[in-house]
Design an enzyme around this catalytic site. Structure first.
Site, PDB file in Angstrom:
ATOM      1  N   HIS A   1       7.031  -7.794   3.180  1.00  0.00           N
ATOM      2  CA  HIS A   1       7.180  -6.611   4.139  1.00  0.00           C
ATOM      3  C   HIS A   1       7.056  -7.246   5.582  1.00  0.00           C
ATOM      4  CE1 HIS A   1       5.994  -3.454   1.225  1.00  0.00           C
ATOM      5  NE2 HIS A   1       7.313  -3.737   0.893  1.00  0.00           N
TER       6      HIS A   1
ATOM      7  N   PHE B   1      -2.039   2.644   4.301  1.00  0.00           N
ATOM      8  CA  PHE B   1      -1.324   3.719   4.556  1.00  0.00           C
ATOM      9  C   PHE B   1      -1.402   4.871   3.347  1.00  0.00           C
ATOM     10  CE2 PHE B   1       2.190   1.509   6.860  1.00  0.00           C
ATOM     11  CZ  PHE B   1       1.495   1.151   7.726  1.00  0.00           C
TER      12      PHE B   1
END
Ligand code: ZN
Length: 241
Positions: free
Chosen positions: A124, A38
């Site tokens: 995560h 990202f």
């Protein structure tokens, strides 16, 4: 840049001497398997969407625009045919040989387990697990990928990926297990993370062992804390051990 031979020899020597290694990894571990990061220059921020990925992958966006969330999620987050790379494979080998006690990862692709690692703490979450918000039945990634629009449970409930979205907190048990592993480790290898975001930098403060090794292509705020700094890609290091 190739790692310096002297540094590499020292890294190998420390691995030989250690028997409770913990590896803490970020996006850089998976980019070499073709999974986008990202935050990197080549990452999703520089592609064209109606909203930035950070907005789409947030809790409030999932609630308000579930259909739009899944359009992006299925397209970009469920990377098909991604395979473990040399770093995943070597780490799994180190676990099997009794050297490595845990992998703590910020990645959500399940590639450490695919390589054979069993002690993996996924800060995560994982795209491989998805659950019904109503009855908590679990579904795999294929079910999500093959669903039309918003994936629904057989009970009619909306299915949510078991992934920590922006605005969501980390799982307490996963964090405390990771902290415990890091604080008991004799060697900590940190790789493929810029250490700029929570909770990465914080977790490393729990390390009390002998050798902190940092492997990252670019510099990080904790470079000066490292006993050994390897400014190169993980693949270049792990292919040589
Ligand atoms: Zn259900």
């Amino acid at each position: 840049m190739q790692p310096d031979k002297k540094d590499l020899d020292l890294f190998k020597k420390w691995i030989d001497e250690s028997n409770n290694i913990v590896f803490f990894g970020g996006a850089g571990v998976s980019t070499e398997s073709g999974i986008p990061d990202f935050r990197s220059v080549d990452g999703l921020y520089h592609q064209k969407y109606d909203y930035p990925p950070e907005t789409i992958l947030s809790h409030s966006f999932f609630i308000r625009n579930t259909k739009e969330f899944y359009k992006f999620y299925k397209d970009k987050m469920l990377v098909e045919n991604a395979k473990p790379n040399i770093t995943h494979i070597k780490l799994a080998e180190l676990e099997k040989s009794g050297k490595l006690s845990a992998v703590v990862t910020q990645n959500i692709d399940g590639l450490h387990q695919a390589a054979g690692s069993t002690k993996v703490y996924e800060l995560h979450g994982s795209t491989l697990r998805n659950y019904c918000e109503k009855c908590h039945k679990f579904y795999n990634a294929d079910y999500i990928k093959n669903s039309q629009g918003v994936p629904l449970c057989e009970c009619g409930g909306i299915i949510k990926p078991d992934v920590v979205l922006y605005e969501e907190g980390l799982d307490d048990i996963t964090v405390s297990t990771a902290v415990n592993a890091i604080s008991n480790a004799d060697m900590l290898i940190v790789g493929g993370t810029s250490l700029a975001v929570y909770p990465a930098a914080g977790l490393i403060q729990y390390f009390k062992g002998r050798h902190l090794v940092l492997i990252n292509k670019s510099s990080t705020p904790l470079d000066s804390n490292a006993d050994l700094l390897l400014q190169c890609s993980l693949g270049e290091v792990f292919s040589q051990i």
